[in-house]
Design an enzyme around this catalytic site. Structure first.
Site, mmCIF file in Angstrom:
data_model
loop_
_atom_site.group_PDB
_atom_site.id
_atom_site.type_symbol
_atom_site.label_atom_id
_atom_site.label_comp_id
_atom_site.label_asym_id
_atom_site.label_seq_id
_atom_site.Cartn_x
_atom_site.Cartn_y
_atom_site.Cartn_z
ATOM 1 N N HIS A 224 73.775 38.551 42.539
ATOM 2 C CA HIS A 224 73.680 39.467 41.405
ATOM 3 C C HIS A 224 74.188 40.863 41.735
ATOM 4 O O HIS A 224 74.131 41.768 40.912
ATOM 5 C CB HIS A 224 72.209 39.535 40.935
ATOM 6 N N LYS A 226 76.767 44.060 42.604
ATOM 7 C CA LYS A 226 78.041 44.571 42.091
ATOM 8 C C LYS A 226 78.534 45.660 43.041
ATOM 9 O O LYS A 226 77.929 46.745 43.113
ATOM 10 C CB LYS A 226 77.883 45.172 40.688
ATOM 11 N N ASP A 231 89.701 50.703 50.685
ATOM 12 C CA ASP A 231 90.182 51.274 51.952
ATOM 13 C C ASP A 231 89.050 51.721 52.876
ATOM 14 O O ASP A 231 89.232 52.620 53.699
ATOM 15 C CB ASP A 231 91.142 52.449 51.699
ATOM 16 N N HIS A 405 71.551 48.282 29.935
ATOM 17 C CA HIS A 405 71.641 47.399 31.102
ATOM 18 C C HIS A 405 71.483 48.161 32.417
ATOM 19 O O HIS A 405 71.480 47.568 33.492
ATOM 20 C CB HIS A 405 72.991 46.664 31.070
ATOM 21 N N LYS A 407 69.768 49.958 35.553
ATOM 22 C CA LYS A 407 68.541 49.628 36.289
ATOM 23 C C LYS A 407 68.249 50.777 37.254
ATOM 24 O O LYS A 407 68.988 50.989 38.224
ATOM 25 C CB LYS A 407 68.705 48.322 37.080
ATOM 26 N N ASP A 412 59.145 61.485 40.489
ATOM 27 C CA ASP A 412 58.920 62.939 40.598
ATOM 28 C C ASP A 412 60.216 63.741 40.568
ATOM 29 O O ASP A 412 60.255 64.880 41.055
ATOM 30 C CB ASP A 412 58.152 63.265 41.882
#
Length: 487
Positions: A224, A226, A231, A405, A407, A412
């Protein structure tokens, strides 16, 4: 001569009943002997009792966290290599602010990656801008591009990224692309995948599924993460799949998908690169040699965006539940505020209690979730938690302008967890996930400002109005909640 068919029919019926009992009792005993969370155990027992044959098959396929022996051997070997590469991780814990040293210590032990200080993070809250920047970086690449995504879609600016990779390969840049076999199944069967391979781009699918593999390991454990690394100097990570939100899941009736990413430079790029390397070695059957990371004497990063940051991956066979442990610990340490943005919210009892306790202590706890989700059952299961959270003083806001979408967790206004982890059982316990743990007030304030923009397009749930929802809705919530450990 008299013939009777009742006896063989009764024998068949008796055999079916005995088989049903055997399958049900078998699953119950296995669940009792395996360390499932109590809710998950109850859900499997309930499912197998109600639909014995179907429940038994589902348990065989999805009941236990297993990758199969072959993957497990590779995983142990690569984990040893990671520990060897990052032998100095324990010496980096002290880089964290003093009041967050315990979280830093926990994260290094769970994630096995070092805390970095010579790193920079640029927050990107516009998917079109992110994909445009990525195309530009690919077009400027000179030596090596490595990428891994859960979903690589077809259409719009995702195609621009694919075209840029082909241009890079044609001018001699080495390109390695790893995508999840299920999440990116459409792409893997597309003309783009064929062109990738024709142009010399190394394209692999993570955790491929077949009938044989499904009998040896769970088919629903997915990659899951990404990540893109250009380089070995520039990296991207966050919630955005390789998908143009103008094209992605347009028929889902949830509106346009809203995501956020970071563009990273400096020492953190090494960690992200090693994680792609790890996944390539462990989660694929590839025999292609993956390039080693070239350590540079000079670490380049953008001073205005400097941040103390580390990556915390999680997944079966590594450090299970690493991100859940960190999120709960961070909530326990909150003094003023906790902000959580998540597209899917099935927190489980431990995380739900941590949020309630924080609110009861006077901490401002805010959840920002999408009004509409592409999973109706997850939506109803999430609502089952709302009563107790609202009564404890947690603010729940529902985003109205699309499928939120992003997350993130912000504590604080000083500490952030940002990446791919949803607040649900699948992300916490099953999938290969990634969070950036950021000890930086400047970055956290930018995430809080992004949260504030989401909140402006959200409506807050009123506790007294919430109580007025129908019995039918409550029944759907209850049914989804019973099965929530399996979602």
């Amino acid at each position: 001569m008299n013939f009777s068919f009742s006896e063989p029919i009764n024998l068949v019926g008796l055999a079916a009943v005995l088989l049903q009992l055997t399958l049900t009792i078998g699953v119950i005993l296995r669940v009792m002997l395996t360390r499932h969370p109590p809710g998950s155990s109850f859900a499997w027992i309930l499912l197998t009792t109600i639909v014995p044959y179907f429940g038994f098959i589902l348990y065989l396929l999805f009941g236990e966290r297993t990758l199969g022996r072959w993957h497990a051997r590779k995983l142990r070997r690569e984990m040893r290599k990671r520990r060897q590469i990052f032998r100095h991780i324990m010496h980096t814990e002290a880089m964290a602010p003093e009041n967050y040293r315990n979280i830093s210590k926990l994260a290094t032990r769970l994630g096995k990656f070092p805390l970095t200080k010579k790193s920079s993070l640029r927050l990107l809250d516009d998917s079109e801008e992110t994909l445009t920047l990525l195309v530009n970086d690919i077009d400027n690449a000179k030596e090596l591009i490595t990428m891994e995504f859960y979903i690589w879609d077809v259409g719009g600016k995702a195609d621009d990224v694919s075209a840029a990779l082909i241009r890079a390969a044609r001018r001699g840049v080495q390109c390695y692309v790893l995508v999840d076999a299920i999440g990116s199944s459409r792409f893997l069967s597309s003309d783009w995948a064929r062109m990738f391979r024709y142009e010399g781009i190394h394209l692999e699918s993570a955790l491929p599924v077949s009938l044989f593999s499904a009998l040896l390991c769970r088919a629903d454990i997915r990659l899951h993460r990404k990540i893109a690394v250009i380089d070995q100097k520039i990296a991207y990570s966050g919630s955005l799949n390789m998908a143009d939100p103008h094209y992605f899941k347009r028929n889902a009736n949830v509106g346009q998908w809203v995501d956020a990413m970071v563009r990273a430079k400096g020492e953190i790029v090494s960690s992200l690169y090693h994680l792609i390397h790890f996944d390539w070695k462990v989660l694929t059957d590839s025999e292609i040699t993956f390039p080693e990371f070239k350590n540079s004497a000079v670490v380049e990063f953008d001073m205005p965006d400097q941040a103390t940051v580390m990556i915390v991956p999680s997944g079966p066979g590594t450090t299970n539940d690493a991100n859940q442990r960190l999120i709960i610990e961070a909530i326990h340490q909150a003094k003023k505020s906790v902000e959580i943005v998540s597209p899917y919210f099935i927190p489980g009892e431990a995380l739900a209690l941590a949020l309630q306790n924080a609110a009861l202590k006077g901490v401002q706890v805010t959840l920002i979730l999408p009004r509409k989700s592409d999973s109706i059952m997850v939506n109803y299961a999430a609502q089952r938690y709302f009563d107790e959270l609202l009564k404890s003083g947690v603010h729940i806001k529902l985003y109205e302008k699309g499928m939120l979408h992003t997350k993130s967790v912000t504590i604080d206004g000083e500490l952030s967890l940002f990446g791919t982890v949803n607040m649900d059982m699948r992300s916490m316990h099953l999938n290969y996930e990634l969070m950036l743990l950021v000890f930086d007030e400047g970055f956290s304030q930018k995430v809080s400002a992004l949260n504030a923009s989401y909140a402006e397009s959200s409506s807050e749930i009123n506790l007294f109005q919430w109580y007025k929802r129908s019995v039918f809705v409550r029944m759907k919530e209850g049914a989804s909640y019973l099965l929530s450990p399996l979602l």
